[in-house]
Design a protein around this motif. Structure first.
Motif, PDB file in Angstrom:
ATOM      1  N   GLN A   1       0.672  -1.237   0.078  1.00 41.46           N
ATOM      2  CA  GLN A   1      -0.124  -0.013  -0.043  1.00 41.46           C
ATOM      3  C   GLN A   1       0.990   1.201  -0.052  1.00 41.46           C
ATOM      4  OE1 GLN A   1      -3.010  -0.045   3.132  1.00 41.46           O
ATOM      5  NE2 GLN A   1      -3.144  -2.190   2.960  1.00 41.46           N
TER       6      GLN A   1
ATOM      7  N   SER B   1      -1.135   4.791  -0.204  1.00 48.15           N
ATOM      8  CA  SER B   1      -2.051   4.929   0.893  1.00 48.15           C
ATOM      9  C   SER B   1      -1.364   6.020   1.723  1.00 48.15           C
ATOM     10  CB  SER B   1      -2.509   3.652   1.791  1.00 48.15           C
ATOM     11  OG  SER B   1      -2.820   2.695   0.856  1.00 48.15           O
ATOM     12  N   GLU B   2      -2.292   6.727   2.240  1.00 47.27           N
ATOM     13  CA  GLU B   2      -1.978   7.911   3.257  1.00 47.27           C
ATOM     14  C   GLU B   2      -1.857   7.138   4.710  1.00 47.27           C
ATOM     15  OE1 GLU B   2      -3.609  12.012   4.938  1.00 47.27           O
ATOM     16  OE2 GLU B   2      -4.630  10.989   3.451  1.00 47.27           O
ATOM     17  N   ALA B   3      -0.725   7.718   5.095  1.00 47.41           N
ATOM     18  CA  ALA B   3      -0.448   6.979   6.702  1.00 47.41           C
ATOM     19  C   ALA B   3      -1.091   7.509   7.559  1.00 47.41           C
ATOM     20  CB  ALA B   3       1.094   7.265   6.804  1.00 47.41           C
ATOM     21  N   ARG B   4      -1.811   6.912   8.426  1.00 52.35           N
ATOM     22  CA  ARG B   4      -2.714   7.110   9.430  1.00 52.35           C
ATOM     23  C   ARG B   4      -2.018   6.550  10.673  1.00 52.35           C
ATOM     24  NH1 ARG B   4      -8.440   5.504   6.852  1.00 52.35           N
ATOM     25  NH2 ARG B   4      -8.349   6.611   4.935  1.00 52.35           N
TER      26      ARG B   4
ATOM     27  N   ASN C   1      -2.595   2.979  12.796  1.00 52.19           N
ATOM     28  CA  ASN C   1      -3.565   2.324  11.854  1.00 52.19           C
ATOM     29  C   ASN C   1      -3.066   1.367  11.235  1.00 52.19           C
ATOM     30  OD1 ASN C   1      -5.423   1.444   9.682  1.00 52.19           O
ATOM     31  ND2 ASN C   1      -6.463   3.463   9.828  1.00 52.19           N
TER      32      ASN C   1
ATOM     33  N   THR D   1      -2.599   0.979   7.116  1.00 54.61           N
ATOM     34  CA  THR D   1      -1.962   1.950   6.159  1.00 54.61           C
ATOM     35  C   THR D   1      -0.412   1.661   6.442  1.00 54.61           C
ATOM     36  OG1 THR D   1      -2.156   3.750   7.768  1.00 54.61           O
ATOM     37  CG2 THR D   1      -3.909   3.563   6.512  1.00 54.61           C
ATOM     38  N   PRO D   2       0.325   2.614   5.666  1.00 49.65           N
ATOM     39  CA  PRO D   2       2.057   2.625   5.943  1.00 49.65           C
ATOM     40  C   PRO D   2       2.265   3.231   7.239  1.00 49.65           C
ATOM     41  CG  PRO D   2       1.542   3.142   3.685  1.00 49.65           C
ATOM     42  CD  PRO D   2       0.215   3.038   4.384  1.00 49.65           C
TER      43      PRO D   2
ATOM     44  N   HIS E   1       3.588   5.588  10.366  1.00 52.20           N
ATOM     45  CA  HIS E   1       4.307   7.183  10.375  1.00 52.20           C
ATOM     46  C   HIS E   1       5.667   6.969  10.545  1.00 52.20           C
ATOM     47  CE1 HIS E   1       4.599  10.816  12.491  1.00 52.20           C
ATOM     48  NE2 HIS E   1       3.631  11.263  12.089  1.00 52.20           N
TER      49      HIS E   1
ATOM     50  N   GLY F   1       1.429  -0.952   9.023  1.00 49.65           N
ATOM     51  CA  GLY F   1       0.896  -1.495   8.118  1.00 49.65           C
ATOM     52  C   GLY F   1       1.853  -2.267   7.180  1.00 49.65           C
TER      53      GLY F   1
ATOM     54  N   THR G   1       3.991  -2.869   3.775  1.00 51.40           N
ATOM     55  CA  THR G   1       4.318  -2.097   2.659  1.00 51.40           C
ATOM     56  C   THR G   1       4.875  -2.735   1.503  1.00 51.40           C
ATOM     57  OG1 THR G   1       6.600  -1.490   3.497  1.00 51.40           O
ATOM     58  CG2 THR G   1       4.684  -0.151   4.219  1.00 51.40           C
TER      59      THR G   1
END
Length: 405
Positions: free
Chosen positions: A2, A5-8, A11, A14-15, A17, A191, A193
């Motif tokens: 991903q 995808s925007e890092a959250r 979460n 997602t990738p 932070h 998440g 990657t």
């Protein structure tokens, strides 16, 4: 995978932070040097020679190098997340073993097991390369390692104070608590990657010849290995230089250990801000030249009979500055040669770097024994740094030849 995808934050879908990547890589840096000021105390506790406890640095680096050969392919095959989580669990168990070890031999065994934490460094860089390409990856790696540089800047200082106040075991209690915290953060935020490959582990290992036959890969690998080799030689010899040659206390040695880390922090900031504008090769060249020039200072001062602890450790700040510019860009260069083997490239390049570093650290310790000056250490560091300049010049020449320039 991903990467777009925007890092959250916190979460797992997602990738990660960037702070999670900093924590994952910083744990390894903390494990490497936080306890160094208490090595004499540990030697007395276990009733062994100082040289025996110094092996906790050399053996740790050697196992790091071996593990990196497998961590990359395994993560390319099974993903970054499970490998990172598993490595942090094992690190915490090994750290507990260090705390409870009744003999130096058992301590060293658990100390070698702690090396599994190198997965944080290897895969932290690979995750960055999964998320962003080329010079952007170098810039992001620069930010990650800039944050990581804070740990070796303050770690030995904290380690010296903890050791003097509570005993050497307090440093490993700190490592255990930090390891548990990083494990929890990684589980909550990272998440997957990587694009998992369809082949097995051996298929990933068989892909190594793609890297081994690439002259560009070896050029970048040589530049990073020789540049970092100067620092690893410093790790092996600086405690002796500080305590035996300049007569510093453990807390003072810990304070002076922050000199290269301060330079590294500034160099990482420069890499993060300038890598996209100037390009990977120019940044590596500038960094290696700064390190080599910096090491000429203590050599000339010692020859002139003007050596001192402040001048010696202060000049090593320039080594840190140069490495801060060189290593993020050199790493990005290695990973960009074969992007589909980013994990393998990170592991192989890191293994070469740490194996060479272990050898130089051991060499520095042996050559310094009985020496009244730090010149043996300076000579090793200066030679290694000069070779890093030659390596990047070769890489630049190779790229120009391929491009027909």
């Amino acid at each position: 995978m991903q990467p777009k995808s925007e890092a959250r934050y916190l979460n797992r879908a997602t990738p990660p932070h960037i702070s999670t990547l900093i924590a994952a890589t910083a744990l390894g840096a903390m494990s490497m040097n936080v306890f160094l000021p208490t090595l004499p105390q540990m030697a007395a506790y276990f009733d062994v020679d100082y040289a025996v406890m110094q092996r906790s640095v050399t053996l740790y680096l050697m196992v790091n190098a071996i593990l990196q050969l497998g961590i990359g392919p395994i993560s390319d095959r099974y993903g970054r997340r499970p490998v990172l989580l598993g490595s942090f669990v094992l690190f915490c168990l090994a750290t507990l073993g260090c705390i409870l070890a009744p003999t130096a031999e058992i301590f060293l065994a658990f100390r070698m097991a702690q090396a599994v934490v190198v997965a944080g460094l290897v895969l932290g860089r690979a995750v960055v390369r999964d998320m962003v390409p080329g010079p952007e990856a170098a810039a992001m790696i620069g930010y990650v390692t800039m944050g990581m540089a804070l740990v070796p800047m303050i770690g030995p200082v904290i380690g010296g104070i903890l050791g003097e106040t509570f005993g050497w075991q307090a440093n490993f209690v700190l490592l255990l608590a930090t390891g548990i915290a990083v494990l929890a953060l990684t589980w909550a935020d990272l998440g997957e990657t990587a694009q998992r490959s369809s082949g097995g582990f051996m298929a990933q290992v068989r892909a190594y010849p793609e890297l081994l036959t690439s002259r560009r890969f070896w050029g970048y690998c040589g530049a990073t290995a020789f540049a970092s080799g100067a620092f690893f030689a410093f790790l092996g010899g600086a405690p002796y230089v500080g305590s035996e040659i300049y007569g510093l206390s453990p807390s003072a040695v810990g304070f002076y250990f922050g000199a290269p880390a301060l330079g590294y922090f500034v160099g990482n900031f420069a890499a993060a801000r300038l890598s996209v504008r100037l390009g990977i090769n120019r940044m590596i060249l500038y960094g290696t030249l700064i390190s080599t020039a910096g090491l000429s200072i203590p050599a000339l001062l010692e020859l002139a009979g003007m050596g001192s602890a402040t001048l010696f450790f202060g000049s090593i700040t320039l080594v840190g500055l140069g490495n801060g510019m060189t290593l993020p860009n050199g790493t990005s260069g290695m990973l960009s040669v074969r992007p589909h083997l980013a994990g393998s490239a990170s592991g192989l390049g890191g293994a070469v770097m740490l194996a060479g570093g272990a050898g130089l650290a051991d060499l520095a310790g042996n050559m310094l024994t009985g020496s009244p000056t730090p010149m043996p250490l300076v000579a090793i560091m200066l030679t290694s740094s000069a070779l890093s300049v030659l390596a990047i010049l070769y890489t630049i020449r190779r790229e120009r030849a391929v491009a027909g320039i």
